[in-house]
Design an enzyme around this catalytic site. Sequence first.
Site, PDB file in Angstrom:
ATOM      1  N   SER A  66       0.825  -1.210   0.000  1.00 46.20           N
ATOM      2  CA  SER A  66       0.000   0.000   0.000  1.00 46.20           C
ATOM      3  C   SER A  66       0.858   1.259   0.000  1.00 46.20           C
ATOM      4  O   SER A  66       1.861   1.350   0.715  1.00 46.20           O
ATOM      5  CB  SER A  66      -0.895   0.002   1.240  1.00 46.20           C
ATOM      6  OG  SER A  66      -1.618   1.207   1.310  1.00 46.20           O
ATOM      7  N   ASN A  82       9.765   8.099   4.408  1.00 44.87           N
ATOM      8  CA  ASN A  82       8.641   8.858   3.848  1.00 44.87           C
ATOM      9  C   ASN A  82       7.781   9.397   4.973  1.00 44.87           C
ATOM     10  O   ASN A  82       7.670   8.793   6.042  1.00 44.87           O
ATOM     11  CB  ASN A  82       7.815   7.985   2.886  1.00 44.87           C
ATOM     12  CG  ASN A  82       6.655   7.292   3.576  1.00 44.87           C
ATOM     13  OD1 ASN A  82       5.603   7.896   3.801  1.00 44.87           O
ATOM     14  ND2 ASN A  82       6.854   6.024   3.948  1.00 44.87           N
ATOM     15  N   LEU A  94      -0.610   9.986   4.589  1.00 41.79           N
ATOM     16  CA  LEU A  94      -1.877   9.437   4.079  1.00 41.79           C
ATOM     17  C   LEU A  94      -2.621  10.396   3.147  1.00 41.79           C
ATOM     18  O   LEU A  94      -3.832  10.566   3.263  1.00 41.79           O
ATOM     19  CB  LEU A  94      -2.790   9.007   5.233  1.00 41.79           C
ATOM     20  CG  LEU A  94      -2.349   7.745   5.967  1.00 41.79           C
ATOM     21  CD1 LEU A  94      -3.312   7.432   7.109  1.00 41.79           C
ATOM     22  CD2 LEU A  94      -2.284   6.540   5.022  1.00 41.79           C
ATOM     23  N   CYS A 128       0.479   3.244  10.589  1.00 44.32           N
ATOM     24  CA  CYS A 128       1.088   4.378   9.882  1.00 44.32           C
ATOM     25  C   CYS A 128       1.786   5.297  10.878  1.00 44.32           C
ATOM     26  O   CYS A 128       1.138   5.844  11.773  1.00 44.32           O
ATOM     27  CB  CYS A 128       0.047   5.172   9.102  1.00 44.32           C
ATOM     28  SG  CYS A 128       0.815   6.536   8.203  1.00 44.32           S
TER      29      CYS A 128
END
Length: 308
Positions: free
Chosen positions: A25, A73, A77, A134
């Site tokens: 993802s 990174n 989102l 995340c």
Amino acid sequence: MNLSIELAPKNRHGLLLANPVMPASGTFGYGTEYCHLFDIQRLGAIVCKGTTLEPRDGNPQPRLVETASGVLNSIGLQNIGVNTLIKEKAPLWATWQVPVIVNIAGEAVSDYAQLARELDGVAGISAIEVNISCPNIKAGGAEFGTSPKAAAEVTAAVKQATSLPVLVKLTPNTSDIATVAVAVAEAGADAVSLINTFKGMAIDVTNRRPLLGNITGGLSGPAIKPVALYMVYEVAGAVQVPIIGCGGITAATDAIEFIMAGASAIQVGTASFANPRAPVDVLEGIEQFMEKEKIDSLADLIGVARRQ
Ligand SMILES: Cc1cc2nc3c(=O)[nH]c(=O)nc-3n(C[C@H](O)[C@H](O)[C@H](O)COP(=O)(O)O)c2cc1C
């Protein structure tokens, strides 16, 4: 040669993949971005960018920094939101033969449940991957993945809200990933995927400032592979549900290591930035390996490194 794998054997829809290779993802957009580069229908599944209830612009730039053997990174989102995804992406996915897995993220348990409810029954969506890992958003995200109790709560809420197969994506930023894996499996997860990125940072020594706009980010790429592999090995010894291995897979041999450690399928992430064909190259390499080693079925490779 049989490369097919069932990732949700206890789910009423199941999640049968023609082969074990899918993109990770956030590194493959919505699949459409890669269509002109290779036949993405050859992959086992497509996993789309993390999706939230509302569209998000993501974090301030810069959001990507190259490191030794990897990248940091802090995208935060950035995504189109679930309504646009259902309206604009799912109808196209419904014409594809490759199953699409939608990765979801939220700030509260109720966000995850609502996302799962909205995705339930939408043509073109075959499964949900719950991102409780995340590291790049202020609220929610990895917070749920670090605690077995919170991880189980999110999993149970999502399972109650959808009949789709549910994969739960785990964070390595916890002291005991196997305990979290057991908690989500007991809460009903059909499969677990691991790992997401490690929290990290980089500093520009000339400016004397952090390089990422968000200060911290998530480390991915070959640098994390040995740790990801170890975590898959650990989790494979703790749960019965299928495992999707991820973290630094660049070549077929990396993928085979994960499968031998106990993964039933694998995801290719950062490698796609340097080589957009990486997922299909990995697939072809697995096929060549099996042919050379005279292995007829993928099932015969899963977890072999665990056996005495
Ligand atoms: C630019 C970028 C964006 C990502 N976005 C997401 C995301 O939206 N949801 C998610 O679960 N993981 C996300 N990830 C994590 C990857 O899916 C994967 O778990 C991680 O990068 C480790 O695999 P790799 O080393 O092969 O990249 C992202 C990773 C990168 C590099």
